[in-house]
Write a protein that holds these residues in place. Structure first.
Motif, short mmCIF file in Angstrom:
data_model
loop_
_atom_site.label_atom_id
_atom_site.label_comp_id
_atom_site.label_asym_id
_atom_site.label_seq_id
_atom_site.Cartn_x
_atom_site.Cartn_y
_atom_site.Cartn_z
N LYS A 1 0.82 -1.21 0.00
CA LYS A 1 0.00 0.00 0.00
C LYS A 1 0.85 1.26 0.00
O LYS A 1 1.94 1.30 0.57
N ILE A 2 0.31 2.31 -0.64
CA ILE A 2 0.95 3.61 -0.67
C ILE A 2 0.05 4.64 0.01
O ILE A 2 -1.13 4.39 0.24
N LYS A 3 0.62 5.82 0.30
CA LYS A 3 -0.16 6.96 0.76
C LYS A 3 -0.60 7.72 -0.49
O LYS A 3 0.11 8.60 -0.97
N SER A 4 -1.71 7.33 -1.03
CA SER A 4 -2.12 7.83 -2.35
C SER A 4 -2.26 9.34 -2.39
O SER A 4 -1.99 9.97 -3.41
N SER A 5 -2.68 9.95 -1.28
CA SER A 5 -2.89 11.40 -1.27
C SER A 5 -1.58 12.17 -1.36
O SER A 5 -1.58 13.39 -1.62
N GLU A 6 -0.44 11.49 -1.14
CA GLU A 6 0.86 12.15 -1.17
C GLU A 6 1.64 11.84 -2.45
O GLU A 6 2.84 12.06 -2.53
N THR A 7 0.95 11.33 -3.45
CA THR A 7 1.59 11.04 -4.73
C THR A 7 1.90 12.33 -5.49
O THR A 7 1.05 13.21 -5.60
N ILE A 8 3.12 12.44 -5.99
CA ILE A 8 3.57 13.61 -6.76
C ILE A 8 4.10 13.14 -8.10
O ILE A 8 4.79 12.11 -8.17
N TRP A 9 3.79 13.87 -9.17
CA TRP A 9 4.32 13.49 -10.47
C TRP A 9 4.71 14.73 -11.26
O TRP A 9 4.20 15.83 -11.05
N TYR A 10 5.69 14.54 -12.19
CA TYR A 10 6.12 15.63 -13.06
C TYR A 10 6.74 15.03 -14.32
O TYR A 10 7.06 13.82 -14.36
N ILE A 11 6.91 15.87 -15.34
CA ILE A 11 7.49 15.43 -16.60
C ILE A 11 8.96 15.83 -16.64
O ILE A 11 9.31 16.97 -16.37
N ASP A 12 9.81 14.86 -16.93
CA ASP A 12 11.25 15.08 -17.06
C ASP A 12 11.68 14.66 -18.47
O ASP A 12 11.89 13.48 -18.73
N GLU A 13 11.74 15.64 -19.38
CA GLU A 13 12.04 15.38 -20.80
C GLU A 13 11.02 14.40 -21.37
O GLU A 13 9.84 14.70 -21.43
N ASP A 14 11.46 13.19 -21.76
CA ASP A 14 10.51 12.24 -22.36
C ASP A 14 10.02 11.20 -21.36
O ASP A 14 9.53 10.14 -21.75
N GLN A 15 10.15 11.49 -20.05
CA GLN A 15 9.70 10.55 -19.03
C GLN A 15 8.71 11.22 -18.08
O GLN A 15 8.82 12.41 -17.78
N LEU A 16 7.76 10.42 -17.64
CA LEU A 16 6.88 10.84 -16.55
C LEU A 16 7.46 10.27 -15.27
O LEU A 16 7.69 9.05 -15.17
N VAL A 17 7.68 11.11 -14.27
CA VAL A 17 8.25 10.68 -12.99
C VAL A 17 7.15 10.76 -11.93
O VAL A 17 6.53 11.81 -11.73
N VAL A 18 6.91 9.61 -11.27
CA VAL A 18 5.89 9.54 -10.23
C VAL A 18 6.57 9.17 -8.91
O VAL A 18 7.23 8.14 -8.82
N ASN A 19 6.43 10.05 -7.91
CA ASN A 19 6.96 9.78 -6.57
C ASN A 19 5.84 9.25 -5.68
O ASN A 19 4.78 9.86 -5.56
N LEU A 20 6.09 8.11 -5.07
CA LEU A 20 5.11 7.43 -4.24
C LEU A 20 5.65 7.26 -2.82
O LEU A 20 6.84 7.03 -2.63
N LYS A 21 4.76 7.37 -1.84
CA LYS A 21 5.14 7.16 -0.44
C LYS A 21 4.47 5.90 0.09
O LYS A 21 3.28 5.69 -0.09
N LYS A 22 5.25 5.09 0.79
CA LYS A 22 4.73 3.84 1.35
C LYS A 22 3.92 4.10 2.61
O LYS A 22 4.23 5.01 3.38
N GLN A 23 2.94 3.25 2.83
CA GLN A 23 2.27 3.26 4.13
C GLN A 23 3.16 2.62 5.19
O GLN A 23 3.13 3.01 6.35
N ASP A 24 3.93 1.60 4.78
CA ASP A 24 4.87 0.95 5.69
C ASP A 24 6.29 1.27 5.22
O ASP A 24 6.81 0.64 4.31
N PRO A 25 6.96 2.26 5.83
CA PRO A 25 8.28 2.67 5.36
C PRO A 25 9.36 1.61 5.54
O PRO A 25 10.41 1.68 4.89
N ASP A 26 9.11 0.62 6.40
CA ASP A 26 10.11 -0.43 6.64
C ASP A 26 10.07 -1.55 5.60
O ASP A 26 10.98 -2.38 5.55
#
Length: 372
Positions: A121-146
């Motif tokens: 599971k992820i913390k869906s509300s904290e998902t961040i994304w941006y475009i880096d040249e020809d790639q889409l970058v999606v940053n995801l945060k875990k619910q369980d960081p360990d």
């Protein structure tokens, strides 16, 4: 062949909110589906859960890059040669257990990636994304960081790669009415996990220098079940092993009074079902568990199989079993340690409520410290 997967814990606990995967495979492999966990309780206060088994991803793995850095993860997805793409053309739908990404082309959105079951599971509300040249970058945060994610999607490869941190060397026992199915699935699991494959059938036949069928014909099922119980006692202290047990009336696992040493590891019941749909399969599993008519109902994980068996199904069923074991352990991360304690105290049969040192299984009473 179709199958449904259920898992439960013998220890009462508050039901976690589990988001569940699903997969459909083309014939002749089975379809495995799992269900959102109902809250089921029985007279012994055990909490039963059910879950979906497998995940799908509609993307070639070579089109994305995934990295896990502690509590945050990064997914890089190739946008392809579709010309200039702006943020207005990107669609990212992140849920706690799923992810869907699309891009607008020729006035309509085209799905680039769809995962209906993330590895965890992820913390869906904290998902961040941006475009880096020809790639889409999606940053995801875990619910369980360990929890270390081997990949973004739950698959055979990610499940086997991530099993080490969850199982912690705890052995697995495969039980069920078919010795052949038990053996095939156990071997798939052992290969995937890097565990030692063991078969009580092979061990017994080597010892007796005759087949199980001849043994049953000569001495009866009870004799074979007693012998297998002795083998399981010897195997109970082994770690990193997957053991296939005997099926049918002559198997020890079908007898509730022979589970003392099976509790030393995680048990998977491969249950052949007469159900023709998901709801009836769930109801069938509930009845077996609540009635306790079979020793198999003591198992940690239940996989319901419907239809004719083929050896090609073994890996799919093995994956379903690992998925359920992961969900089970994630609901109570102390389970592997508890199994280890159970072994150290001598596999006395007091699972899941382990009694203090000195407890006498023959009387159920505590032995005075002066006599220990």
């Amino acid at each position: 062949m179709a199958s449904s997967l259920f898992f439960f814990s013998q220890k009462p606990f508050i039901s976690p909110q589990i988001s569940l995967p699903k997969i459909s495979l083309s014939s002749p492999k089975p379809t495995l589906s799992l269900f959102r966990p109902p809250l089921l309780t029985s007279n012994n206060a055990a909490r039963r859960l059910s879950c979906k088994a497998l995940s799908t991803i509609s993307l070639n793995p070579s089109n994305y890059e995934f990295s896990d850095a502690s509590s945050e993860m990064e997914l890089r997805l190739q946008l392809g040669g579709s010309g200039d793409v702006s943020s207005r053309d990107i669609f990212v739908d992140a849920e706690d257990s799923s992810l869907k990404i699309g891009v607008k082309q020729s006035g309509s959105f085209v799905t680039l990636l769809e995962i209906n079951q993330l590895y965890e599971k992820i913390k869906s509300s904290e998902t961040i994304w941006y475009i880096d040249e020809d790639q889409l970058v999606v940053n995801l945060k875990k619910q369980d960081p360990d929890m270390k994610w081997p990949d973004i999607v739950e698959s055979w490869e990610s499940l086997t790669a991530g099993a080490m941190q969850l199982l912690k060397g705890t052995s697995i026992y495969i039980v069920g009415d078919s010795t052949e199915i038990n053996d095939k699935v156990a071997r798939e699991l052992a290969v995937g996990l890097g565990y030692t494959p063991l078969s009580t059938k092979e061990l017994l036949e080597t010892f007796a220098k005759q087949s199980i069928d001849l043994w049953v014909a000569a001495d009866g099922s009870e004799s074979v079940a007693e012998a297998e119980s002795a083998v399981l006692e010897n195997l109970s202290s082994h770690v990193r092993a997957v053991t296939a047990t005997l099926g049918g009336l002559h198997g020890a696992a079908q007898r509730a009074d022979k589970w003392r040493h099976l509790y030393a590891g995680f048990t998977v019941w491969l249950s052949q079902s007469e159900a023709t749909d998901e709801e009836s399969a769930k109801e069938e599993a509930r009845n077996h568990i609540q009635e306790g008519s079979l020793g198999y109902s003591n198992a940690d994980v239940v996989v319901k199989l419907h239809g004719s068996w083929d050896a090609d199904h073994a890996k799919t069923v093995a994956q379903a079993s690992l998925s359920a074991l992961k969900q089970l352990i994630m609901s109570d991360k102390n389970l592997p340690g508890k199994k280890s304690l159970y072994i150290r105290l001598g596999c006395r049969g007091d699972w899941p409520e382990i009694k203090p040192p000195g407890w006498d299984p023959s009387t159920g009473a505590q032995v005075p410290a002066t006599t220990l």
